[in-house]
Design a protein around this motif. Structure first.
Motif, short mmCIF file in Angstrom:
data_model
loop_
_atom_site.label_atom_id
_atom_site.label_comp_id
_atom_site.label_asym_id
_atom_site.label_seq_id
_atom_site.Cartn_x
_atom_site.Cartn_y
_atom_site.Cartn_z
N LEU A 1 0.83 -1.21 0.00
CA LEU A 1 0.00 0.00 0.00
C LEU A 1 0.86 1.26 0.00
O LEU A 1 0.57 2.23 -0.72
CB LEU A 1 -0.94 -0.01 1.21
N VAL A 2 1.93 1.24 0.78
CA VAL A 2 2.83 2.39 0.81
C VAL A 2 3.51 2.58 -0.55
O VAL A 2 3.70 3.71 -1.01
CB VAL A 2 3.88 2.21 1.93
N GLU A 3 3.87 1.48 -1.19
CA GLU A 3 4.47 1.55 -2.52
C GLU A 3 3.52 2.22 -3.50
O GLU A 3 3.93 3.07 -4.31
CB GLU A 3 4.81 0.14 -3.00
N LEU A 4 2.24 1.86 -3.45
CA LEU A 4 1.26 2.48 -4.33
C LEU A 4 1.09 3.96 -4.01
O LEU A 4 0.91 4.78 -4.91
CB LEU A 4 -0.08 1.75 -4.21
N ALA A 5 1.14 4.29 -2.71
CA ALA A 5 1.01 5.70 -2.32
C ALA A 5 2.18 6.53 -2.82
O ALA A 5 2.05 7.75 -2.99
CB ALA A 5 0.90 5.81 -0.80
N GLY A 6 3.31 5.87 -3.10
CA GLY A 6 4.49 6.58 -3.57
C GLY A 6 4.55 6.78 -5.07
O GLY A 6 5.52 7.35 -5.58
N LEU A 7 3.53 6.31 -5.80
CA LEU A 7 3.51 6.52 -7.25
C LEU A 7 3.46 8.01 -7.57
O LEU A 7 2.92 8.80 -6.79
CB LEU A 7 2.29 5.83 -7.85
N PRO A 8 4.00 8.42 -8.70
CA PRO A 8 3.97 9.85 -9.06
C PRO A 8 2.57 10.44 -9.07
O PRO A 8 2.38 11.62 -8.77
CB PRO A 8 4.59 9.86 -10.48
N THR A 9 1.58 9.61 -9.40
CA THR A 9 0.20 10.09 -9.43
C THR A 9 -0.48 10.02 -8.07
O THR A 9 -1.61 10.49 -7.90
CB THR A 9 -0.63 9.27 -10.44
N GLY A 10 0.18 9.42 -7.08
CA GLY A 10 -0.41 9.29 -5.76
C GLY A 10 -1.10 7.94 -5.58
O GLY A 10 -1.05 7.06 -6.45
N PHE A 11 -1.75 7.75 -4.44
CA PHE A 11 -2.39 6.50 -4.06
C PHE A 11 -3.60 6.24 -4.97
O PHE A 11 -4.59 6.95 -4.90
CB PHE A 11 -2.84 6.58 -2.61
N PRO A 12 -3.55 5.21 -5.83
CA PRO A 12 -4.64 5.02 -6.80
C PRO A 12 -5.90 4.47 -6.14
O PRO A 12 -5.85 3.71 -5.17
CB PRO A 12 -4.04 4.00 -7.77
N ALA A 13 -7.03 4.85 -6.71
CA ALA A 13 -8.30 4.36 -6.18
C ALA A 13 -8.54 2.91 -6.57
O ALA A 13 -9.10 2.13 -5.79
CB ALA A 13 -9.46 5.23 -6.69
N LYS A 14 -8.09 2.51 -7.76
CA LYS A 14 -8.36 1.15 -8.25
C LYS A 14 -7.17 0.68 -9.08
O LYS A 14 -6.57 1.46 -9.82
CB LYS A 14 -9.64 1.16 -9.10
N VAL A 15 -6.85 -0.62 -8.94
CA VAL A 15 -5.73 -1.20 -9.69
C VAL A 15 -6.14 -2.54 -10.26
O VAL A 15 -7.20 -3.09 -9.93
CB VAL A 15 -4.49 -1.38 -8.79
N ASP A 16 -5.27 -3.10 -11.12
CA ASP A 16 -5.52 -4.45 -11.61
C ASP A 16 -4.78 -5.46 -10.72
O ASP A 16 -4.16 -5.09 -9.72
CB ASP A 16 -5.13 -4.60 -13.08
N ALA A 17 -4.83 -6.73 -11.09
CA ALA A 17 -4.25 -7.78 -10.25
C ALA A 17 -2.74 -7.64 -10.09
O ALA A 17 -2.17 -8.17 -9.13
CB ALA A 17 -4.60 -9.15 -10.83
N LYS A 18 -2.09 -6.93 -11.02
CA LYS A 18 -0.65 -6.72 -10.93
C LYS A 18 -0.29 -5.39 -10.26
O LYS A 18 0.88 -5.01 -10.21
CB LYS A 18 -0.02 -6.79 -12.32
N GLY A 19 -1.32 -4.71 -9.77
CA GLY A 19 -1.08 -3.45 -9.08
C GLY A 19 -0.95 -2.25 -9.99
O GLY A 19 -0.59 -1.16 -9.53
N ARG A 20 -1.28 -2.41 -11.27
CA ARG A 20 -1.20 -1.28 -12.20
C ARG A 20 -2.46 -0.43 -12.07
O ARG A 20 -3.57 -0.96 -12.09
CB ARG A 20 -1.04 -1.78 -13.63
#
Length: 383
Positions: free
Chosen positions: A230-249
């Motif tokens: 979850l922290v990794e996703l929050a660190g994306l340039p776009t910020g913490f995404p609302a929805k992702v696919d099974a690979k976290g994209r």
């Protein structure tokens, strides 16, 4: 005045709308941590230090009786199909916290068992459209949101010493199944194949608590790995995404205040320091003072500044300035659990309390989900 509102006249209609859902507390609560400025806070009302027993009795009767309608604010256009599960769980959390704080409500063990039975029964309904599994004789949905909430209910019972052999066995078995599922797929769906990362936060908290309370290293490690994702996703340039696919994209990359507040609050329930990653972003980028700096009121936008996102059942109504009732309500819990944001917590409460709106809490049968979430937000502490 701040940039959030040009005049008190433009702000006041917003507060009137806000207070239709964020009701005044039946007893005042100051900020749980030092750091606020008492000079700018509303004068506190008398408090007994205990929850209103009669109102909670009425709330319990509604939740376990007619149940919680699958909609927000009584509006059929705002569908919220997981309402019954959240009602069961959050009332459970409130009862557990009262017991931990030294003023348990009468018959707490029986109440907790009844709420758990309801969660294991009819509250499963919206989640059973997907896959299910057998756990200690129960057919349970594999939804990470569902399993995380039930795991947290069981963690609370264990934490307060109010469990029994049956609930402890279910606690252990459910945690083990969740660990195995996460070993195959790091982020699990909530409904069908849809993955909202924030919905993993209750499961992460439940696993961390299971690891701590039961001395289980597999649960602890799985919880830590889920938090790290979850922290990794929050660190994306776009910020913490609302929805992702099974690979976290990211499928819906734009971050939202409700998902940040939700994630920050649940991780903080398990005393995880990563909760600050989400709560700090929430307060810094989404929360403001709609009345300007001269008055101690706060609220949170749903969407980043400059983004005009749509209203939906997660955000609740979007009102003046793009402020979200859902985000503001969940921020009450997130800021209460934060050692850095006690003043924001007080100002969020003031936005409700100053208008004197008590209807939801005095008549919790009318809006049981909203009452449950509010009382949770004003009583929650780390477990």
């Amino acid at each position: 005045m701040s940039g959030d509102a040009s005049s008190l006249g433009g702000w006041r209609p917003w507060l009137l709308v806000l207070c239709c859902w964020l009701p005044a507390s039946v007893h005042a609560e100051g900020p749980p941590y030092d750091g606020g400025n008492p000079a700018v806070l509303a004068a506190p009302e008398p408090t007994t230090g205990a929850l209103p027993t009669e109102s909670l009795d009425a709330l319990e009767q509604r939740i376990l009786g007619k149940g919680c309608e699958p909609k927000l604010l009584g509006d059929a256009r705002r569908r919220f199909i997981e309402a019954q599960l959240l009602c069961d769980a959050h009332l459970s959390f409130i009862l557990i916290q009262a017991a931990l704080d030294g003023h348990p409500l009468p018959d707490t063990p029986r109440r907790l068992k009844a709420l758990l039975a309801d969660a294991l029964g009819r509250a499963r309904s919206p989640f059973l459209r997907g896959e299910s599994t057998r756990v200690e004789g129960h057919t349970l949905p594999t939804s990470v949101l569902y399993r995380g909430y039930v795991l947290l209910m069981l963690a609370g019972m264990e934490r307060a010493g109010l469990g029994d052999a049956e609930s402890t066995a279910l606690f252990d078995a459910l945690a083990a199944q969740l660990v195995d599922a996460l070993a195959h797929q790091p982020l699990l769906p909530s409904f069908g194949q849809s993955i909202w990362p924030c919905d993993s936060a209750p499961a992460a908290a439940g696993l961390l608590l299971h690891g701590r309370l039961r001395g289980n290293t597999r649960s602890r490690d799985a919880g830590e790995q889920l938090v790290a994702r979850l922290v990794e996703l929050a660190g994306l340039p776009t910020g913490f995404p609302a929805k992702v696919d099974a690979k976290g994209r990211p499928l819906e990359p734009t971050p939202r205040a409700t998902t940040l507040a939700w994630t920050g609050a649940f991780l903080a329930m398990a005393s995880h320091p990563a909760a600050g990653t989400f709560t700090r972003t929430l307060v810094k980028d989404y929360c403001g003072r709609p009345a300007g700096d001269l008055l101690p009121f706060a609220a949170c936008r749903e969407w980043p500044r400059g983004v005009k996102g749509r209203e939906d059942s997660a955000s609740g109504p979007l009102v003046h300035g793009g402020y979200s009732l859902g985000a503001s309500a969940l921020a009450i819990a997130a800021t209460r659990l934060s050692g850095e944001h006690g003043q924001w917590h007080a100002h969020l409460l003031n936005a409700a309390r100053e208008m004197g709106i008590r209807t939801t809490l005095e008549q919790p049968r009318k809006q049981p989900l909203e009452a449950s979430l509010y009382w949770w937000g004003t009583t929650v502490r780390p477990w």
